[in-house]
Design an enzyme around this catalytic site. Structure first.
Site, mmCIF file in Angstrom:
data_model
loop_
_atom_site.group_PDB
_atom_site.id
_atom_site.type_symbol
_atom_site.label_atom_id
_atom_site.label_comp_id
_atom_site.label_asym_id
_atom_site.label_seq_id
_atom_site.Cartn_x
_atom_site.Cartn_y
_atom_site.Cartn_z
ATOM 1 N N TYR A 1 0.850 -1.193 0.000
ATOM 2 C CA TYR A 1 0.000 0.000 0.000
ATOM 3 C C TYR A 1 0.884 1.241 0.000
ATOM 4 O O TYR A 1 1.880 1.311 0.712
ATOM 5 C CB TYR A 1 -0.903 0.016 1.234
ATOM 6 C CG TYR A 1 -2.120 -0.864 1.109
ATOM 7 C CD1 TYR A 1 -3.215 -0.461 0.345
ATOM 8 C CD2 TYR A 1 -2.170 -2.096 1.751
ATOM 9 C CE1 TYR A 1 -4.332 -1.268 0.230
ATOM 10 C CE2 TYR A 1 -3.292 -2.907 1.646
ATOM 11 C CZ TYR A 1 -4.367 -2.490 0.876
ATOM 12 O OH TYR A 1 -5.473 -3.294 0.761
ATOM 13 N N GLU A 2 0.489 2.233 -0.822
ATOM 14 C CA GLU A 2 1.293 3.444 -0.967
ATOM 15 C C GLU A 2 0.520 4.717 -0.662
ATOM 16 O O GLU A 2 1.099 5.788 -0.571
ATOM 17 C CB GLU A 2 1.888 3.497 -2.384
ATOM 18 C CG GLU A 2 2.731 2.248 -2.688
ATOM 19 C CD GLU A 2 3.447 2.304 -4.035
ATOM 20 O OE1 GLU A 2 3.366 3.358 -4.713
ATOM 21 O OE2 GLU A 2 4.094 1.311 -4.410
ATOM 22 N N HIS A 3 -0.810 4.588 -0.515
ATOM 23 C CA HIS A 3 -1.668 5.739 -0.211
ATOM 24 C C HIS A 3 -2.621 5.327 0.915
ATOM 25 O O HIS A 3 -3.118 4.204 0.933
ATOM 26 C CB HIS A 3 -2.463 6.167 -1.446
ATOM 27 C CG HIS A 3 -1.611 6.406 -2.656
ATOM 28 N ND1 HIS A 3 -0.860 7.550 -2.832
ATOM 29 C CD2 HIS A 3 -1.359 5.620 -3.736
ATOM 30 C CE1 HIS A 3 -0.201 7.470 -3.977
ATOM 31 N NE2 HIS A 3 -0.484 6.304 -4.541
#
Length: 303
Positions: free
Chosen positions: A152-154
């Site tokens: 996950y990046e956001h």
């Protein structure tokens, strides 16, 4: 009185054996490759596999979003977003059968769904974990997968919520024997690091590898900078197996043509090379996977 020389010699030999064992354990030959996110018709069988490395393919991505034309979060009900036509359950079984050194994992999240950011957005910890365990167990069993990667990046949730959701997910999947290994894939961004380092502080015992995205650093990174970045991240994820990485389209970080393998060789000589991963097979197909061959040869070498 009997001489103590034989006992002394035995103790010295035991110390040497323990020292050698520790040194050998510090060096790994793990190679990981993300695959399937860009729908470029790449198959597992296209990628060269050196029999003398531990090879992990990481399917990209499973995302808890709807697959409709207007994607929206589903609170832990994961769907497949990789190229499942070319990377099917049959293809997973075939590559694992043909290459006993191969394992296959899936990665959660990624950067985007279509042209929108893929957000981590649970309704609650309990409901997200329940849905995630159920939906991912079905996918993992259907595809005969071995591991899970968290990318996950956001985030639309704070670091404590992320920590408990992912930590409880990994706890359950490992306890139930659904996966045998887990990794996380952070990069050097304040929000990203705050979430992953919080997860690491509480659940590092469940995380086997840190797939740090060193290619997210500026394009044109040099060897000295890379070595400093590596030292910083091994400190951030203290005690973890931090893998080095490159992006095969050359868009960021230390590139394979400008010192990446020099840095890897230096780390290997220092017994600090925990493995190499690549983003991604989809892009590497265009150049014949030459960097994959070079990476695996370096990992498999005995010097």
């Amino acid at each position: 009185m009997e001489s103590s020389q034989p006992l002394l010699s035995l103790l010295i030999l035991q110390a040497l054996f323990i020292s050698l064992s520790s040194t050998q354990a510090a060096s790994t030959n793990l190679f990981q490759e993300y695959i399937g996110a860009e729908f470029k018709n790449v198959r597992f069988s296209d990628v060269p596999i050196n029999p003398n490395v531990d090879f992990h393919f990481i399917l990209s991505f499973a995302i808890d979003y709807t697959t409709s034309s207007s994607p929206s979060p589903t609170n832990g009900n994961f769907n497949i977003f990789w190229d499942s036509d070319n990377l099917s359950p049959f293809q997973v079984s075939s590559i694992k059968s043909d290459h006993p050194n191969v394992k296959v994992a899936l990665s959660l999240g990624g950067d985007s769904v279509g042209d929108k950011c893929a957000y981590f957005k649970p309704s609650s910890v309990d409901s997200w974990v329940q849905n995630a365990v159920s939906s991912l167990t079905k996918i993992i069993k259907k595809y005969n997968l071995d591991g899970i990667d968290i990318d996950y990046e956001h985030f639309s949730a704070d670091s404590d919520t992320f920590t408990e959701c992912i930590g409880q997910l990994l706890t359950t999947l490992k306890k139930n024997g659904i996966i045998s290994f887990a990794s996380i894939a952070p990069f050097d961004d304040h929000q990203v690091q705050s979430h992953y380092m919080a997860l690491w502080r509480k659940y590092s015992h469940l995380i086997d590898y840190v797939n740090f995205q060193f290619y997210a650093y500026d394009k044109g990174t040099n060897v000295s900078q890379f070595m400093r970045y590596f030292k910083t991240q091994t400190s951030n994820y203290k005690g973890g197996k931090v893998l080095v990485s490159f992006i095969s389209d050359g868009s960021g970080g230390l590139s394979p043509d400008h010192g990446f393998f020099t840095a890897c060789s230096r780390l290997k000589s220092q017994q600090e090379l925990n493995g190499i991963f690549v983003w991604s097979a989809d892009d590497s197909k265009a150049n014949g996977f030459r960097y994959e061959k070079q990476s695996q040869a370096l990992l498999a070498s005995t010097h």
